[in-house]
Design a protein around this motif. Sequence first.
Motif, PDB file in Angstrom:
ATOM      1  N   THR A 129       1.932  23.133  -6.100  1.00 35.85           N
ATOM      2  CA  THR A 129       1.754  21.833  -5.429  1.00 35.85           C
ATOM      3  C   THR A 129       3.094  21.145  -4.991  1.00 35.85           C
ATOM      4  O   THR A 129       4.007  21.337  -5.428  1.00 35.85           O
ATOM      5  CB  THR A 129       1.363  20.918  -6.554  1.00 35.85           C
ATOM      6  N   GLU A 130       2.819  20.689  -3.756  1.00 32.94           N
ATOM      7  CA  GLU A 130       4.191  20.074  -3.151  1.00 32.94           C
ATOM      8  C   GLU A 130       3.803  18.764  -2.398  1.00 32.94           C
ATOM      9  O   GLU A 130       2.526  18.416  -1.796  1.00 32.94           O
ATOM     10  CB  GLU A 130       4.731  21.071  -1.928  1.00 32.94           C
ATOM     11  N   ILE A 131       4.660  17.802  -2.153  1.00 31.49           N
ATOM     12  CA  ILE A 131       4.477  16.551  -1.535  1.00 31.49           C
ATOM     13  C   ILE A 131       4.668  16.901   0.039  1.00 31.49           C
ATOM     14  O   ILE A 131       5.745  17.293   0.516  1.00 31.49           O
ATOM     15  CB  ILE A 131       5.506  15.617  -1.984  1.00 31.49           C
ATOM     16  N   VAL A 132       3.716  16.434   0.861  1.00 28.30           N
ATOM     17  CA  VAL A 132       3.825  16.530   2.179  1.00 28.30           C
ATOM     18  C   VAL A 132       4.237  15.516   3.101  1.00 28.30           C
ATOM     19  O   VAL A 132       5.028  15.595   3.927  1.00 28.30           O
ATOM     20  CB  VAL A 132       2.190  17.415   2.757  1.00 28.30           C
ATOM     21  N   GLU A 133       3.652  14.169   2.537  1.00 27.03           N
ATOM     22  CA  GLU A 133       3.935  13.106   3.081  1.00 27.03           C
ATOM     23  C   GLU A 133       3.997  11.898   1.889  1.00 27.03           C
ATOM     24  O   GLU A 133       3.207  12.076   0.951  1.00 27.03           O
ATOM     25  CB  GLU A 133       2.982  12.402   3.934  1.00 27.03           C
ATOM     26  N   CYS A 134       5.083  10.934   1.906  1.00 34.29           N
ATOM     27  CA  CYS A 134       5.009   9.915   0.761  1.00 34.29           C
ATOM     28  C   CYS A 134       5.579   8.566   1.379  1.00 34.29           C
ATOM     29  O   CYS A 134       6.637   8.654   2.169  1.00 34.29           O
ATOM     30  CB  CYS A 134       5.904  10.479  -0.243  1.00 34.29           C
ATOM     31  N   PHE A 143      11.244   9.283  -6.080  1.00 31.48           N
ATOM     32  CA  PHE A 143      11.304  10.592  -6.739  1.00 31.48           C
ATOM     33  C   PHE A 143      10.235  11.487  -6.329  1.00 31.48           C
ATOM     34  O   PHE A 143       9.685  11.468  -5.160  1.00 31.48           O
ATOM     35  CB  PHE A 143      11.573  10.507  -8.076  1.00 31.48           C
ATOM     36  N   ASP A 144       9.673  12.365  -7.204  1.00 35.99           N
ATOM     37  CA  ASP A 144       8.471  13.268  -7.005  1.00 35.99           C
ATOM     38  C   ASP A 144       7.337  12.657  -7.694  1.00 35.99           C
ATOM     39  O   ASP A 144       6.151  13.244  -8.042  1.00 35.99           O
ATOM     40  CB  ASP A 144       8.865  14.571  -7.478  1.00 35.99           C
ATOM     41  N   LEU A 174       0.864  -1.173   0.064  1.00 39.03           N
ATOM     42  CA  LEU A 174      -0.007  -0.047  -0.045  1.00 39.03           C
ATOM     43  C   LEU A 174       0.955   1.367  -0.092  1.00 39.03           C
ATOM     44  O   LEU A 174       1.673   1.380   0.951  1.00 39.03           O
ATOM     45  CB  LEU A 174      -0.880   0.142   1.079  1.00 39.03           C
ATOM     46  N   LEU A 175       0.600   2.086  -1.121  1.00 39.89           N
ATOM     47  CA  LEU A 175       1.425   3.016  -1.186  1.00 39.89           C
ATOM     48  C   LEU A 175       0.791   4.300  -1.002  1.00 39.89           C
ATOM     49  O   LEU A 175      -0.480   4.252  -1.481  1.00 39.89           O
ATOM     50  CB  LEU A 175       2.324   3.350  -2.544  1.00 39.89           C
ATOM     51  N   THR A 176       1.212   5.320  -0.279  1.00 34.84           N
ATOM     52  CA  THR A 176       0.374   6.376   0.203  1.00 34.84           C
ATOM     53  C   THR A 176       1.468   8.049  -0.186  1.00 34.84           C
ATOM     54  O   THR A 176       2.483   7.711   0.109  1.00 34.84           O
ATOM     55  CB  THR A 176       0.034   6.448   1.434  1.00 34.84           C
ATOM     56  N   ALA A 177       0.421   8.772  -0.461  1.00 41.78           N
ATOM     57  CA  ALA A 177       1.219  10.182  -0.493  1.00 41.78           C
ATOM     58  C   ALA A 177       0.007  11.263   0.031  1.00 41.78           C
ATOM     59  O   ALA A 177      -1.294  10.948  -0.292  1.00 41.78           O
ATOM     60  CB  ALA A 177       1.747  10.473  -1.695  1.00 41.78           C
ATOM     61  N   THR A 178       0.445  12.357   0.370  1.00 40.05           N
ATOM     62  CA  THR A 178      -0.315  13.573   0.612  1.00 40.05           C
ATOM     63  C   THR A 178       0.265  14.725  -0.118  1.00 40.05           C
ATOM     64  O   THR A 178       1.260  14.999   0.108  1.00 40.05           O
ATOM     65  CB  THR A 178      -0.422  13.820   2.239  1.00 40.05           C
ATOM     66  N   ILE A 179      -0.674  15.317  -1.039  1.00 41.57           N
ATOM     67  CA  ILE A 179      -0.007  16.575  -1.770  1.00 41.57           C
ATOM     68  C   ILE A 179      -0.986  17.756  -1.246  1.00 41.57           C
ATOM     69  O   ILE A 179      -2.300  17.560  -1.184  1.00 41.57           O
ATOM     70  CB  ILE A 179      -0.437  16.007  -3.436  1.00 41.57           C
ATOM     71  N   LYS A 180      -0.022  18.559  -1.164  1.00 44.75           N
ATOM     72  CA  LYS A 180      -0.691  19.987  -0.931  1.00 44.75           C
ATOM     73  C   LYS A 180      -0.807  20.967  -2.261  1.00 44.75           C
ATOM     74  O   LYS A 180      -0.005  21.051  -2.791  1.00 44.75           O
ATOM     75  CB  LYS A 180       0.057  20.852   0.383  1.00 44.75           C
TER      76      LYS A 180
END
Length: 301
Positions: free
Chosen positions: A203-208, A213-214, A183-189
Motif C-alpha cells: 500500500t502507498e499514499i498517492v495523494e494526501c 505523517f503516513d 475536509l481531509l482527503t487521501a488516495t491510497i493505492k
Amino acid sequence: MDAMELRDRSGLTEKEFLQSYDVSLYERPSVTVDMLIFTVTDKEQDNYRKLPEKALQLLLIKRGEHPYLGQWALPGGFVAMHESIEEAAQRELKSETNIDSIYMEQLFTWGDVGRDPRTRVISCSYMALVDRTAMDVKAGDDADEARWFEVTYDLFQEKRTNFDDGFEYEKLMKIALKGELELLTATIKIVETLKGRSTKMITEIVECKGIAFDHAQIIEYAIRRLQNKIEYTDIVFNLMPPLFTLSELQQVYEVILGKELLAAAFRRKIANMVVETNEYTKDAGHRPSKLYRFNSNWNRY
C-alpha cells in the motif's frame, strides 16, 4: 550459577557479557504509538419520523508543533524507556484527548524508513471502537484541538492483470474525513500480487491533503481491519446501548461495512448474538419495535 555456567566465544558468562555490553553498538530508532478511535453516531436530520442515519467517525488531533504544524493526525506519541507499548498508548491517549482506560487492540507496526522527517521512527498502532457519548474529549499536550471526523471510504478505481501463475489486483481507495470546518482527503493505492503460492500486498499514499505523517495509510488499513472484525467478532456491540432494535444494529453494521445489507440475511447472521426481550420502543413518531440485548454467551468460534 555453578562452575559449569555457559561461556561465549570470548569466555564471558552471561552476567559478565551484560555488564560489559555497549549499547552504542547499534543505532536505536525511536518507537511511537498511534491510536485509531472509531465511533458510530447519528447524523442530524429534519424528519423525526425516520430512523436516524448513522455515520462512522474517527478521532483526530490538530498538531500544535512541528512537523506537520496545523495538520490533523492520530493521537499518539513516543514510548518512554520505562513503559510498555500498551502503557504508552493509554498514557498518550489520555494526555492528548482525555480518553482514559479503554480497551484497544494492537493493529499493526509501521516501519518505513522515511515515515517521520524527524528521525527513524517505528510506530505501533492500536484501534478501538467506542461509544463517544461516554467520552469527554479534550485536547492536551502538543495538540491544539481534538475532534471527531466523519469517515467515508470508497473504491475509486480498480484493475486486474492475470498471469499464467497468478494475478495482480490494483485498486485506488478514496478516504474523506469531514470535520466541522475541514475536509481531509487521501488516495491510497493497494496492490495485491499472487504468483504461485506466494502472495504480497503493498500500500502507498498517492495523494494526501491535511493528514499528517503516513496516517492516511494507517487509517485506510484500520478501516479494512474494522470491516473484517465486525464480520466475526462482537466488537460492534461496544457501540450499542443495553437495549436496541435490530434495525438500529443493522444500520451500525451497514455504516461500518459501507454497504446495504438484506434484512433477512442480516438477522440470520446475528441471531445467536442477540437475545429478544419483552420490551418495545416508545419513541414518538415511530411504530413500536421489539428491543433486543447482546447475548454475552454467544459462541464466538
